[in-house]
Enzyme design. Structure first.
Site, short mmCIF file in Angstrom:
data_model
loop_
_atom_site.label_atom_id
_atom_site.label_comp_id
_atom_site.label_asym_id
_atom_site.label_seq_id
_atom_site.Cartn_x
_atom_site.Cartn_y
_atom_site.Cartn_z
N LYS A 233 0.84 -1.19 0.00
CA LYS A 233 0.00 0.00 0.00
C LYS A 233 0.88 1.24 0.00
O LYS A 233 2.02 1.18 0.45
CB LYS A 233 -0.86 0.02 1.28
CG LYS A 233 -2.02 -0.96 1.27
CD LYS A 233 -2.89 -0.77 2.51
CE LYS A 233 -4.02 -1.77 2.55
NZ LYS A 233 -5.02 -1.58 1.48
N ARG B 228 -10.49 -11.47 1.69
CA ARG B 228 -11.32 -12.53 1.12
C ARG B 228 -10.62 -13.88 1.17
O ARG B 228 -11.26 -14.92 1.23
CB ARG B 228 -11.74 -12.14 -0.31
CG ARG B 228 -10.60 -11.97 -1.26
CD ARG B 228 -10.99 -11.16 -2.49
NE ARG B 228 -11.05 -9.73 -2.21
CZ ARG B 228 -11.39 -8.82 -3.12
NH1 ARG B 228 -11.70 -9.19 -4.35
NH2 ARG B 228 -11.41 -7.54 -2.80
N1 BES Z 1 -8.31 -3.69 4.27
C1 BES Z 1 -8.40 -3.28 2.93
C2 BES Z 1 -9.67 -2.51 2.63
C3 BES Z 1 -9.73 -1.10 3.17
C4 BES Z 1 -9.12 -0.06 2.49
C5 BES Z 1 -10.49 -0.83 4.28
C6 BES Z 1 -9.23 1.22 2.98
C7 BES Z 1 -10.61 0.46 4.75
C8 BES Z 1 -9.98 1.49 4.09
C9 BES Z 1 -8.39 -4.49 2.00
O1 BES Z 1 -7.63 -5.55 2.42
C10 BES Z 1 -7.83 -4.03 0.72
O2 BES Z 1 -6.70 -3.66 0.68
N2 BES Z 1 -8.66 -4.05 -0.32
C11 BES Z 1 -8.24 -3.60 -1.60
C12 BES Z 1 -8.82 -4.55 -2.62
C13 BES Z 1 -8.29 -4.35 -3.99
C14 BES Z 1 -6.85 -4.74 -4.06
C15 BES Z 1 -9.11 -5.19 -4.94
C16 BES Z 1 -8.78 -2.20 -1.80
O3 BES Z 1 -9.89 -1.90 -1.38
O4 BES Z 1 -8.05 -1.38 -2.37
MN MN Z 2 -5.62 -5.35 1.80
#
Ligand code: BES
Ligand code: MN
Ligand code: ZN
Length: 509
Positions: A284, A358
């Protein structure tokens, strides 16, 4: 802070502070009217100076009011008398509590309970429930990690809620019992969520489960599944996510057995417990990455709900599962391109290691089949896309069973812990197609909250299932930054409804 309900006589009894409402255009509430009479018109004369108009949340603290035995009087603006809804009621209570707390008043009697006359669709039961729940919200602090131990304790110690009749006292006591359990559950969820990732790892989550089992040894048992057992079970999706972390992945199971007639099938809650989500190899961006300590809020809410169930001794069987692990980059990390076999036997092509939630949830969904569940509800900070779609007020709700979705929507309405349902369709499912494996772990740019749920749905076909995406609702980052404890309130209400406990004993007309 202690709450009680009682019939309080304004003329004869005395306390430190009395809280009463003033409506817009300086109209007096019932209690204010009474105080005005006792003080021979003092309240009206003060209002004539236009010190307070009665707009929502306005406050005025009065001392030494003639003929009033209590030390002070807090007037609080309640807006238009005819249209006080839950949101406004929350503002009113929040302002009252904070004013008292800032002035150092320790004891108060609250007459805002008479506002239920104006709270649409409300009753004494809901009025007491909301007053106590909102008060706790206003009083919550997370000070565990401050080195200065001399943080002043909250001044406010006792609030008595005034009710008019014996009958109401009975209902009020019943409501108070429910809300005290719920606020205890919310506190557990908040405290756990706010803990930093160097302290709160999967093992720490397991310890919280153990604490519940110790406290409620007659109804709760707990155990956890570590990496060795996960390997034996074939939970390779779950294991992949935690592979580069120094902290072992642990799935903690909390089993509550209430007094039920038969061997009732359990209600199962599964919480995403990624104690830190760096994104893994699909790292990230740095900004705001600290917030990914909240990626275990789903698991924390499960812990909170189990507390509520045990505290209320609900006549249900409930199983909470906290799916704990940490998503880190490193030499052992799983990579984009990997193909993994899930516990269900279905294969997944990993296209992004940041879509890890997931992957731990799909194996957990398969794992819980062994309990022959009545319903399974997973709670997860699953997608940034859900925040884009719904913002910070509604959690996303997706389900393969309409009656369950409706039940959850009704509980959300009652608790004020809002959800909005999103669809799951064949067309969305197609976005997960992979020509390498049975499916990919991401579904492309659009409808990300839905495609994430589509992924989970493929592992939940053996039972009735709902998914709550709490990415936008589990924490806030305004001045009161921190975990919200959502959706403990919603899920507690869902269980109270399922237990057939009475919440609608009395309606005001
Ligand atoms: N934990 C995150 C989702 C999230 C992001 C929650 C920001 C709260 C605030 C999750 O694991 C994630 O990183 N999801 C990705 C999915 C994507 C790679 C398809 C996302 O939402 O960017
Ligand atoms: Mn994630
Ligand atoms: Zn995540």
């Amino acid at each position: 802070m202690k709450f009680s309900v009682k019939i309080y006589n304004l003329e004869k009894q005395s306390t430190t502070c009395i809280i009463v409402g003033i409506f817009e255009s300086r109209r007096l509430s019932l209690a204010a009217e009474q105080l005005d009479a006792i003080s021979h018109g003092y309240i009206r004369s003060i209002l004539n100076y236009r010190t307070i108009q009665g707009n929502i949340g306005q406050t005025l603290l009065l001392h030494d009011v003639p003929n009033i035995r209590s030390k002070c009087l807090l007037l609080i603006g309640c807006g238009k008398s005819s249209e006080i809804n839950l949101k406004q009621y929350k503002i009113i209570i929040d302002r009252a509590i904070n004013t008292l707390n800032n002035t150092g008043i320790a004891e108060a009697v609250c007459f805002l309970t008479e506002l239920n006359l104006h709270l649409k669709g409300s009753s004494t039961y809901w009025n007491i429930r909301k007053t106590i729940e909102v008060s706790h919200e206003a009083l919550y602090r997370f000070n565990h990690l401050k080195s200065k131990k001399k943080i002043p304790p909250l001044a406010l110690r006792k609030i008595a809620l005034h009710l008019a009749t014996r009958r109401e006292i009975n209902i009020g006591t019943h409501a108070m019992h429910h809300s005290l359990a719920i606020v205890a559950g919310i506190k557990i969820a908040k405290d756990l969520s706010n803990m930093p990732p160097n302290i709160c790892n999967a093992h720490y989550l397991a310890l919280q489960a153990q604490k519940l089992a110790d406290l409620y040894s007659s109804t709760i048992t707990t155990y956890s599944i570590g990496e060795k057992q996960m390997t034996e079970l074939g939970m390779h999706a779950y294991l992949s996510v935690g592979r580069a972390s120094q902290n072992e992945s642990l799935m903690s199971i909390i089993e509550y057995k209430g007094k039920t007639t038969k061997n009732t099938r359990p209600i199962i809650f599964i919480g995403k417990g990624v104690t830190f989500d760096s994104g893994g190899i699909s790292l990230k961006p740095g900004e705001g990455m600290d917030e990914m300590k909240y990626d275990m809020c789903g698991a924390a809410s499960v812990c909170g709900v189990m507390k509520v169930v045990a505290e209320l001794n609900l006549p249900l069987n409930v199983i909470g599962v906290m799916a704990g692990c940490e998503n880190m980059p490193g030499g052992h990390a799983y990579r984009p391109g990997d193909v993994i076999t899930t516990m269900s036997g279905q294969t997944v092509e990993v296209l992004n290691t940041d879509a890890e939630g997931r992957l731990i949830l799909c194996d957990t969904l398969t794992y819980v089949e062994r309990f022959n569940p009545d319903v399974v509800i997973d709670i997860a900070t699953l997608t940034g896309a859900c925040v884009v779609a719904l913002g910070h007020h509604h959690s996303g709700l997706l389900s393969n069973y309409n009656p369950l979705a409706k039940e959850l929507m009704a509980a959300a309405e009652q608790s004020g812990d809002h959800v909005w349902r999103l669809p799951i369709t064949e067309e969305h499912q197609k976005q997960l197609d992979s020509n390498i494996a049975d499916m990919a772990n991401i579904g492309g740019r659009y409808a990300g909250a839905i495609t994430a749920a589509c992924f989970l749905e493929r592992f939940a076909r053996k039972y009735h299932w709902a998914h709550l995406d709490i990415a936008g609702t589990a924490w806030k980052f305004d001045q009161n930054k921190g975990a919200t404890g959502r959706p403990v309130s919603l899920l507690s209400q869902f269980l109270i409804n399922r237990s057939g406990l009475n919440t609608e004993i009395e309606y005001t007309t």
